[in-house]
Design an enzyme around this catalytic site. Structure first.
Site, PDB file in Angstrom:
ATOM      1  N   GLY A  77       0.529  -5.259   0.543  1.00 23.62           N
ATOM      2  CA  GLY A  77      -0.637  -5.257  -0.341  1.00 23.62           C
ATOM      3  C   GLY A  77      -0.322  -5.871  -1.693  1.00 23.62           C
ATOM      4  O   GLY A  77      -1.214  -6.329  -2.400  1.00 23.62           O
ATOM      5  N   ALA A 116       0.876  -1.180   0.000  1.00 26.28           N
ATOM      6  CA  ALA A 116       0.000   0.000   0.000  1.00 26.28           C
ATOM      7  C   ALA A 116       0.912   1.228   0.000  1.00 26.28           C
ATOM      8  O   ALA A 116       2.091   1.147   0.339  1.00 26.28           O
ATOM      9  CB  ALA A 116      -0.857  -0.010   1.256  1.00 26.28           C
ATOM     10  N   GLU A 166      -0.757  -9.506  -1.117  1.00 21.24           N
ATOM     11  CA  GLU A 166      -2.197  -9.711  -0.928  1.00 21.24           C
ATOM     12  C   GLU A 166      -2.933  -9.643  -2.258  1.00 21.24           C
ATOM     13  O   GLU A 166      -3.885 -10.384  -2.500  1.00 21.24           O
ATOM     14  CB  GLU A 166      -2.748  -8.693   0.064  1.00 21.24           C
ATOM     15  CG  GLU A 166      -2.274  -8.974   1.490  1.00 21.24           C
ATOM     16  CD  GLU A 166      -2.653  -7.859   2.438  1.00 21.24           C
ATOM     17  OE1 GLU A 166      -2.320  -6.690   2.152  1.00 21.24           O
ATOM     18  OE2 GLU A 166      -3.280  -8.162   3.474  1.00 21.24           O
ATOM     19  N   GLU A 178       4.619  -5.892   6.916  1.00 20.39           N
ATOM     20  CA  GLU A 178       3.882  -4.864   7.640  1.00 20.39           C
ATOM     21  C   GLU A 178       4.360  -4.676   9.077  1.00 20.39           C
ATOM     22  O   GLU A 178       4.361  -3.565   9.601  1.00 20.39           O
ATOM     23  CB  GLU A 178       2.380  -5.171   7.623  1.00 20.39           C
ATOM     24  CG  GLU A 178       1.692  -4.904   6.309  1.00 20.39           C
ATOM     25  CD  GLU A 178       1.789  -6.083   5.326  1.00 20.39           C
ATOM     26  OE1 GLU A 178       2.637  -6.977   5.503  1.00 20.39           O
ATOM     27  OE2 GLU A 178       0.999  -6.079   4.367  1.00 20.39           O
TER      28      GLU A 178
END
Ligand code: T1G
Length: 650
Positions: free
Chosen positions: A100, A61, A103, A123
């Site tokens: 992300g 992200a 993911e 993360e």
């Protein structure tokens, strides 16, 4: 266009192009959402390949968006659309698929990676846990214990290991996109694999493995919340229905994102990347950097030489005679062997690096060096002799550097025929491991010489911080100040193990007295003696360290310092040191008072912040963030507190 679509023989190639690392900012999320709608609605499309332009697949992200309201579509919703597509999506991964990014790849039906790619959920290094399904979907693809280890450690896995684990379906043999398009053609007409959300979590790889991984990461958390949240999220993934587990993950993620630890870790993340940026160097090219000279084959010289060799540079080491040169060569060879054994160097690379290294006892061997670093004895006369000798043999455009940790670099530069080509490159021991590099910039330093020093830092994978000339630059000057505060507290009523415990409970990797015992008390003793003649008599002076050294107690290497060391090398409280401290308090007429843990940390942090403010005011450091980068990386200040200046609200 941030997300482009082109169709080749019925396969839609969706390419994200969002430099520098294809982070899933709003434009990417919107583009991906549109791409699902377009490919699902296009009857000519049979399957989809998701690839990225530039140097890497999605690296996560966009951290810069955190702390502000996130615009829809949100990543979990976009990923649900990909996972729910009727046509198979194949993720084509190169570089690093992180956070992300991984993911997103998990939402795809298949994953193919380039051989050099890595996949991870880092993360926790930002004080977070995955917030877009990673904690629920990863343990449905690989075993739950390995999923927890990846998430709680934040360590990426290389493509080969990812395939062993079942995280990816294939490794590209040739061009990644071509192979991914071919893979997509193969699977286009097959029934879609069961969505991860419909699969059960995969059991642990061995009896007790999950419990062991959870225990290891609980021990290592040391006050950090994210690793514990990861353990909770994986437990939810195993025990709750998928929808509930996803909601619980999102709630845990948002709480961490808005918490102090993540804000501190995001501060340090960006501060480390901003350090070493010097506006006036825009457009200034560094000089060539292929061949490095290192003067001195002791611990620091060998570490610096090894760091340069591991980075692919060639190195010539100079020592005073053939025996010393051989001893230096052996130290460097030992470090490279260690790197090979730890897998940091392949056997082939190890051989190539060793062949790029020479140890000599004559300065003439430096005739072709691009940059020379001296790491000789910390004595100004010795440094002057080295630079005088370098003048006679190095190319005029070669950059000359001193690794001194506290001597006046401007004074050293004055010994060179061209002072403008001399700067400080202060490495931290062990030089081939510690990432911090203080780049000390005397007045009049040539811009291209500074640009060359910064280029060397980047080449070595170091974190460069620009420091002005003063006693101790940034790191040792601030450490000297809080070490003095700790010594004051010894006289006032605290004991070394109480102060160290307070620091370790705050999150330091090691307390200051344990650290001094490890590095050797004689080093700072020599510095105190050197400064004795110029010390301000009005300044409070604590003699405890001198008393220990006068008795030959230099720390771990002599079996006693502030602590006593048993056969096993473990630090133990020392009754003798305690008696010495009490006697010193009595000699000074100090009525000892216990110092509570909170007061210990308050006084140490205030000392760091006060000295940091002086370092800023004097222009020795370019920013408060640079000071945080130095103290976090040099002395184990807990990253999840952001550094002394951030912790103090600077
Ligand atoms: N967001 C924004 N900017 C980023 C970024 C990111 N995720 N990653 C890197 N940058 C910028 C960085 O600031 C620098 O900018 C430039 O890219 C090059 O970075 C939803 C919530 C990818 C291994 O933790 O580990 O996904 O200084 O100098 O050494 O569940 O960057 O040039 O202006 O580091 O080649 C998870 C963080 C996010 C990965 C590349 N992802 N990045 O290393 O280059 S949270 C991460 C890295 C998340 C999901 C959760 C490294 C790298 P500038 P660089 P590098």
């Amino acid at each position: 266009m941030t997300v482009q679509i082109e169709t080749r023989d019925g396969i839609a190639l969706v390419t994200i192009d969002n430099p520098p690392v294809n982070a899933t900012g709003h434009a990417v999320r919107q583009g991906l959402s549109d791409a699902v709608a377009r490919t699902e609605g296009d009857s000519a499309v049979r399957a989809v390949v998701l690839a990225c332009a530039g140097r890497t697949f999605i690296a996560g992200a966009d951290i810069r968006e955190f702390g502000q309201p996130l615009a829809a579509p949100h990543l979990p919703d976009v990923l649900a659309r990909i996972a729910g597509a009727r046509k198979p999506w194949v993720a084509a991964i190169h570089g690093t698929a992180l956070g992300g990014g991984l993911e997103t790849a998990l939402a795809c039906h298949y994953r193919i990676a380039a051989p050099g790619a890595a996949l991870g959920l880092p993360e926790v290094t930002l004080g977070l846990i995955p917030g877009a399904g990673g904690t629920v979907r990863l343990p449905r693809l690989i075993t739950v214990d390995r999923a927890l280890d990846m998430i709680a450690s934040g360590t990426p896995v290389p493509a080969l290991r990812a395939r062993e684990l079942g995280l990816i379906d294939a490794i590209a043999g040739g061009d990644l996109v071509s192979d991914a398009l071919a893979f997509a053609r193969e699977v286009a007409d097959r029934p879609l694999p069961a969505p991860l959300d419909d699969r059960p979590p995969r059991p642990e790889s061995a009896e007790g493995a999950l419990k062991a991984v959870a225990a290891r990461h609980t021990d290592r958390a040391r006050g950090q919340r994210a690793p514990l949240a990861a353990i909770e999220a994986l437990r939810n993934a195993q025990t709750l229905p998928v929808a509930e587990a996803l909601n619980a993950e999102r709630a845990l993620f948002q709480a961490l994102r808005d918490g102090a630890q993540s804000k501190a870790l995001r501060h340090i993340f960006f501060a480390e990347r901003a350090a070493g940026r010097v506006d006036r160097l825009k457009g200034i090219a560094p000089r060539p950097l292929d061949h490095i000279g290192v003067i001195g084959g002791g611990t620091m010289g060998a570490g610096i030489a090894a760091a340069c060799l591991i980075a692919g540079l060639s190195v010539t080491m100079i020592e005073r005679d053939a025996d010393a040169a051989e001893a230096g060569r052996a130290r460097v060879a030992g470090i490279l062997d260690g790197a090979r054994k730890r897998g940091k160097l392949t056997p082939e690379d190890h051989a190539v690096r060793l062949a790029a290294f020479a140890a000599r006892d004559n300065y003439e061997a430096l005739a072709e060096a691009d940059l020379v670093i001296e790491a000789v004895f910390e004595d100004m006369d010795v440094k002057h002799a080295v630079f005088a000798a370098l003048d006679g043999v190095t190319r005029p455009d070669a950059v000359l550097a001193s690794n001194t940790s506290y001597l006046d670099v401007a004074e050293i530069a004055r010994a060179a025929d061209t002072p403008a080509r001399v700067l400080g490159l202060h490495f931290f021991a062990p030089a081939h491991i510690m990432k911090l590099l203080e780049i000390v910039t005397p007045e009049g330093l040539d811009d291209s010489a500074l640009a060359t020093g910064l280029a060397l830092a980047k080449r070595l994978g170091k974190i460069p911080v620009i420091a002005g000339v003063c006693d101790g630059f940034i790191a040792n000057r601030i450490m000297s100040r809080y070490r003095r505060e700790a010594e004051y507290m010894l006289e006032d009523g605290a004991l070394p193990w109480e102060i160290d415990a307070a620091m370790e409970n705050y999150g330091f990797a090691m307390g200051i007295f344990r650290m001094q015992d490890l590095s050797g008390l004689d080093i700072s003793w020599a510095m105190r003696k050197r400064r004795a003649a110029t010390r301000d008599p009005a300044e409070r002076y604590v003699d405890i360290g001198d008393r220990l050294c006068e008795a030959g107690h230099f720390g771990q290497k002599t079996g006693r310092g502030y602590y006593r060391y048993g056969e096993d090398g473990r630090a133990q409280r020392s009754a003798e040191t305690e008696a010495l401290i009490l006697a010193e308090s009595a000699r000074k007429g100090i009525a000892r008072q216990p110092v509570p843990e909170t007061e210990i940390m308050a006084r140490l942090l205030a000392a760091m912040q006060d000295e940091g403010a002086c370092v800023l005011d004097e222009g020795i450091a370019q920013s408060a963030a640079d000071i945080d980068v130095v103290i976090v990386n040099a002395f184990g200040f807990p990253r999840w507190k952001g550094g002394p200046m951030f912790a103090g609200g600077a």
